[in-house]
Design an enzyme around this catalytic site. Structure first.
Site, PDB file in Angstrom:
ATOM      1  N   ALA A  63       0.659  -1.014   0.047  1.00 33.22           N
ATOM      2  CA  ALA A  63       0.170   0.253  -0.179  1.00 33.22           C
ATOM      3  C   ALA A  63       0.508   1.195   0.014  1.00 33.22           C
ATOM      4  CB  ALA A  63      -0.570   0.489   1.261  1.00 33.22           C
ATOM      5  N   GLY A 102       0.171  -4.791   1.071  1.00 28.67           N
ATOM      6  CA  GLY A 102      -1.134  -4.909   0.266  1.00 28.67           C
ATOM      7  C   GLY A 102      -0.579  -5.416  -1.477  1.00 28.67           C
ATOM      8  N   GLU A 105      -1.011  -9.162  -0.812  1.00 29.83           N
ATOM      9  CA  GLU A 105      -2.195  -9.689  -0.615  1.00 29.83           C
ATOM     10  C   GLU A 105      -3.448  -9.563  -1.671  1.00 29.83           C
ATOM     11  OE1 GLU A 105      -2.781  -6.266   2.693  1.00 29.83           O
ATOM     12  OE2 GLU A 105      -3.749  -7.527   4.226  1.00 29.83           O
ATOM     13  N   GLU A 125       3.225  -5.686   7.706  1.00 32.36           N
ATOM     14  CA  GLU A 125       2.810  -4.405   8.243  1.00 32.36           C
ATOM     15  C   GLU A 125       2.907  -4.234  10.158  1.00 32.36           C
ATOM     16  OE1 GLU A 125       1.130  -6.627   6.319  1.00 32.36           O
ATOM     17  OE2 GLU A 125       0.069  -5.444   4.662  1.00 32.36           O
TER      18      GLU A 125
END
Ligand SMILES: NC(=O)c1ccc[n+]([C@@H]2O[C@H](COP(=O)([O-])OP(=O)(O)OC[C@H]3O[C@@H](n4cnc5c(N)ncnc54)[C@H](O)[C@@H]3O)[C@@H](O)[C@H]2O)c1
Length: 707
Positions: A63, A102, A105, A125
């Site tokens: 992200a 991300g 993911e 994270e």
């Protein structure tokens, strides 16, 4: 249309290539483009499958952390990944380099995952005070089981692609053109008519959920990651992958993730993430400053620090020549170095091959002449100005003109050392921390005359050898130890006034410090602390109470862990045990000095006197220009002094509670305690920022604007 996502089509397969340098962050524009492209592909009857790829050095860093402080702009990553997973046409992803957070993911939401050899995946994270919030806590356990997911998510480690295939997180490693391999897999899947393998459709392997798994994981984390909220929160979220349906688990994960994102802990850890990167940028040194080549290094002194420094250099593939005065000392140093490497091999941290490579890179000598070919020399001999000046003046004649000469001094005046050479512009301080092969911090000390390219090269070398470099100007104790002086002064003063070592350490450790100041002194050696104090009395307050308990320990031969007695007893040489005799000894010293002992010292007072003193000294160092940025100070204290990362460093912490609260605490102490030595007169900069209702981040931003 955006050029952050390239779209090509052939043979009915749409290939979407993320192109968002430098790390292919999944920022808003990329997410929107991916969503539109997937929607278009699904609606287009000419398309039978989708491939997602990426360009550059790595697949994706995840992200865009800079977006975390603002409300999410839809499409958010969780919704995008759900949409991709729900796609009725096969979506195949082709990973290479590293794929983190991300990015990984996103991969888990695709129907098939291919990676190139040498790829890594990971969900780091927790290091930012977060949990994977785009399905990672629900999809990873469905792929690899709950136990392995707990390990991967709570450590945030980079998992080699080959291992990820064995675990079940990736489907295959493909040599050569991975986009072509992904396209072939996509065509195959579109033809075989089988139901698409959606991670969310799976259930967690029951064999991976052993009795008490989640509770025992949290119990372990409460020790290993004491005080951090995110790792146990991640375990709770992983438990939902077992107890809830996938959509329910994802909803709960999203709520928890949003809560953590708004937490002070996460903001603190995000601050440090950026602060470490910012620390490498020196305002007056252009980014494109040509760096000097560092192909070989020399280390002088094979003692505690020299061996650790040599290990750090060798680990980055830099050959090292270690110089000692006596053969015995050299051999002892080599022996210690080998022992550390052997232990790493035994513990599976290092391959035998890598160990051998490192040992091969090492050579030794008994004369400084052995360093004639070195590009970078680090002196780690005894802490004596005369000795260091002598070594540097010889190095000046022996080494190449271009060589950088660095000193690991922790207290001496670098400018003075530099003056013993004809090239003070190529002299710099590299202040490593003990054990130097393990501690992340490297304080780089810029002398008055140090050249810009020498600073830039040293910062870059620090990063290359795996350290977190931060710049300091020349001044007693530089940044870290100068601040430590105030912190230790107060902890010692509290002992004189009637607090016990266990009380002082207990309060500060509970607050988050890795180790309390009394225990740290016992670990470092009371004799060493005393020696430093004694050699620098002229720089310290002329206060008869100054660090008297520490002086006393030294005088009694209670050097700490190494003599099994210091502020504490250490029956096994390591584990501390309270020692009532110490309390009696300090009480007597207090009486002799006329210091009134109190039995009403509260935890709040201990915390305030030690921690607020740190913030204040940091402000003074900023004002004096020894520290460039408050964020550098935060890096130094979190990477080198055990300051809890989840509090963001002393300056971030001060700003969090409000700088006027720090000034108020100083006023209270000024009223209640003696201020004969100015201990409780706040730094002018602190007072100024507090009166303007500003934070240290404002100060950093203003200073950046000013240079
Ligand atoms: N120990 C720490 O925690 C620490 C932390 C940061 C900085 N430092 C600094 O690092 C330096 C080294 O500290 P240390 O703890 O490793 O000391 P140490 O006593 O363990 O090692 C010093 C070594 O230098 C060798 N030596 C002395 N003179 C020499 C010379 N002329 N040529 C070659 N070798 C010589 C000695 O034989 C000894 O082996 C000091 O300046 C110290 O202040 C120490």
């Amino acid at each position: 249309m955006t050029n952050l996502l390239k779209k090509t089509a052939s043979n009915g397969v749409v290939t979407l290539t993320i192109n968002n340098p430098p790390v292919n962050a999944l920022s808003f524009v990329v997410r929107q483009a991916l969503l539109d492209a997937v929607n278009d592909a699904e609606a287009d009857s000419n398309v039978r499958a989708i491939v997602i790829g990426s360009t550059g050095r790595l697949f994706s860093g995840g992200a865009d952390i800079r977006e975390f402080d603002a409300p999410i702009i839809e499409p958010g990553l969780p919704g995008l990944i759900d949409r991709i997973e729900a796609c009725t046409k096969p979506v195949v992803i082709a990973l290479f380099g590293t794929t983190l957070g991300g990015g990984f993911e996103l991969a888990m939401g695709c129907h098939y995952r291919i990676a190139s050899p040498g790829a890594f995946v990971g969900l780091p994270e927790v290091h930012l005070g977060l949990i994977p919030g785009a399905g990672g806590t629900q999809r990873l356990p469905r792929l690899i089981g709950a136990e392995a997911a707990i390990e991967a998510i709570t450590t945030g480690r980079h998992i080699p692609g080959e291992e990820a295939v064995v675990l079940g997180a990736l489907d295959e490693i493909a040599d050569g053109d991975i986009i072509a391999a992904a396209q072939a897999a996509a065509v195959r899947m579109s033809q075989d008519g089988e139901r698409l393998p959606r991670t969310c459709d799976r259930t967690v392997d029951v064999a991976s959920v052993t009795e008490g798994l989640f509770d025992s994981a949290k119990a372990k984390l409460s020790k290993r990651r004491r005080g951090f909220e995110a790792p146990p929160a991640a375990v709770n979220a992983i438990a939902w992958s077992v107890t809830e349906s996938c959509p329910e688990g994802l909803t709960k994960e999203r709520t928890l993730s949003a809560k953590l994102k708004a937490s002070i802990q996460s903001k603190a850890q995000r601050h440090l993430f950026f602060a470490e990167r910012m620390a490498l940028k020196i305002p007056d040194i252009p980014r494109n400053t040509p760096l000097r080549d560092v192909r070989s290094a020399g280390v002088i002194g094979a003692g505690t620090m020299g061996v650790g420094i040599a290990l750090s250099l060798l680990s980055a593939g830099i050959p090292v020549t270690l110089v000692e005065t006596e053969q015995d000392a050299l051999e002892r140093g080599f022996g210690r170095l080998r022992k550390i490497l052997d232990r790493d091999v035994e513990r599976g941290r290092l391959s035998a091959e890598k160990r051998d490579e490192r040992i091969e890179g090492l050579s030794g000598g008994l004369k400084l002449e052995a360093l004639s070919g070195a590009d970078f020399v680090i002196e780690a001999a005894f802490e004596s100005l005369e000795l260091k000046k002598d070594i540097f003046s010889k190095l000046d004649k022996i080494t190449r003109d271009t060589a950088i000469l660095a000193s690991n001094t922790s207290t001496l005046d670098l400018d003075d050392i530099a003056q013993s050479t004809s090239r003070p512009e190529r002299v710099i301080g590299t202040h490593f921390f003990s054990p130097a092969n393990i501690m992340r911090l490297l304080e780089v000390v810029r002398g008055e005359l140090t050249a810009k390219d020498v600073v830039a090269t040293t910062m870059s070398l620090g990063k290359r050898i795996g350290k977190v470099p931060a710049l300091s100007g020349v001044g007693y104790g530089f940044i870290g130890n100068r601040m430590l002086e105030d912190y230790v002064r107060e902890s010692q003063m509290l002992l004189l006034e009637g607090a016990t070592p266990a009380q002082v350490d207990g309060v500060l450790e509970k607050w988050g410090m890795a180790m309390g100041p009394c225990a740290v002194m016992d670990l470092a050696g009371q004799d060493i602390s005393f020696l430093t104090r004694d050699q620098n009395r002229h720089l310290l307050p002329d206060d008869p109470r100054y660090c008297v308990p520490g002086d006393l320990m030294n005088a009694l031969g209670r050097f700490g862990q190494k003599t099994r007695r210091g502020f504490y007893q250490y029956p096994d040489g390591r584990t501390r045990k309270n020692d009532p005799e110490v309390v009696t000894l300090i009480k007597k010293a207090a009486m002799d000095l006329g210091v009134r002992q109190r039995n009403d010292i509260s935890g709040e007072e201990i915390f305030s006197r030690c921690i607020h003193a740190l913030v204040n000294r940091g402000a003074q160092l900023l004002d004096d220009g020894i520290a460039l940025r408050a964020s550098d100070i935060d890096v130094i204290w979190s990477a080198g002094y055990g300051f809890p990362a989840y509090r963001g460093g002393p300056m971030f912490f001060g700003s969090t509670i409000g700088l006027s609260a720090v000034v108020d605490a100083f006023k209270d102490h000024e009223k209640n305690l003696s201020n004969d030595f100015g201990y409780w007169t706040p730094a002018p900069l602190l007072v100024k920022l507090a009166s303007e209702n500003k934070t240290f981040a404002d100060f950093d931003a203003d200073r950046r604007g000013g240079v």
